[in-house]
Design a protein around this motif. Structure first.
Motif: not given
Length: 200
Positions: A44, A86, A88-89, A96, A99-100, A143-144
């Motif tokens: 991610p 980051a 995110y998937r 979340r 993933q960060e 989503d970033e």
């Protein structure tokens, strides 16, 4: 040099020289940094290298985000900036925030590898990392999120990096509290309260 020695020797370099690692060297470090703990191997994260005029584009974006008329010169402080993103998937297992944490882990690992290889590095952030103008300049998706930049360059000869305070590991590595007992923070607050009551 062992991994322990490399970590102990790591310092942040706020001022660096114009030399910077080439793309091939950087790719080697990125491949190694990507081996951080990564739940479900989502990857991610992604990194963006900024060199030359790229830094001026970022300077203009920062100025726009801050409402300044002149481009920011901050990105010109190093010949190479590596934007940490980051990315995110969708995942039912990995939230979340986790993933960060992976993206942050990659950035830290990369900074260690660069430092150990002889490059000066500092991780810079700022409130404008989440500004729309800055995100647009980096081509971020919906989503970033931008977590900051690694500023990379040559370590100035004869100069030392900024000092870092020693870590008191005994204070930071604790044991699991016994069932029913107060946490270390709560117990210290109780002690302070009792001392204050005694003074009265």
């Amino acid at each position: 040099m062992s991994a322990l020695d490399a970590v102990r020797a790591r310092q942040s370099w706020s001022k660096v020289e114009d030399a910077a690692p080439g793309r091939e060297e950087l790719l080697t470090f990125v491949a190694a940094a990507g081996r951080v703990a990564d739940h479900s191997s989502l990857r991610p994260w992604r990194l963006i290298e900024l060199r030359g005029a790229d830094r001026e584009v970022l300077g203009a974006a920062i100025a726009k985000a801050q409402g300044d008329s002149s481009p920011s010169t901050k990105p010109l402080r190093a010949p190479l900036l590596i934007a940490v993103v980051a990315s995110y998937r969708k995942s039912e297992k990995v939230p979340r925030w986790e993933q960060e944490a992976v993206a942050s882990g990659v950035a830290h690992m990369l900074s260690l590898l660069l430092d150990e290889a002889g490059w000066g590095v500092i991780w810079r952030t700022g409130h404008y990392t989440r500004a729309k103008a800055v995100a647009k300049a980096h081509g971020l998706g919906k989503d970033e999120e931008l977590l900051g930049w690694l500023y990379v360059g040559g370590k100035p000869e004869g100069k030392k990096a900024g000092r870092r305070k020693m870590v008191d590991a005994r204070k930071l590595l604790t044991r699991m509290p016994a069932p029913g007992s107060a946490s270390p923070k709560k117990s210290s607050k109780k002690k302070k309260k009792k001392k204050a009551e005694k003074k009265k």
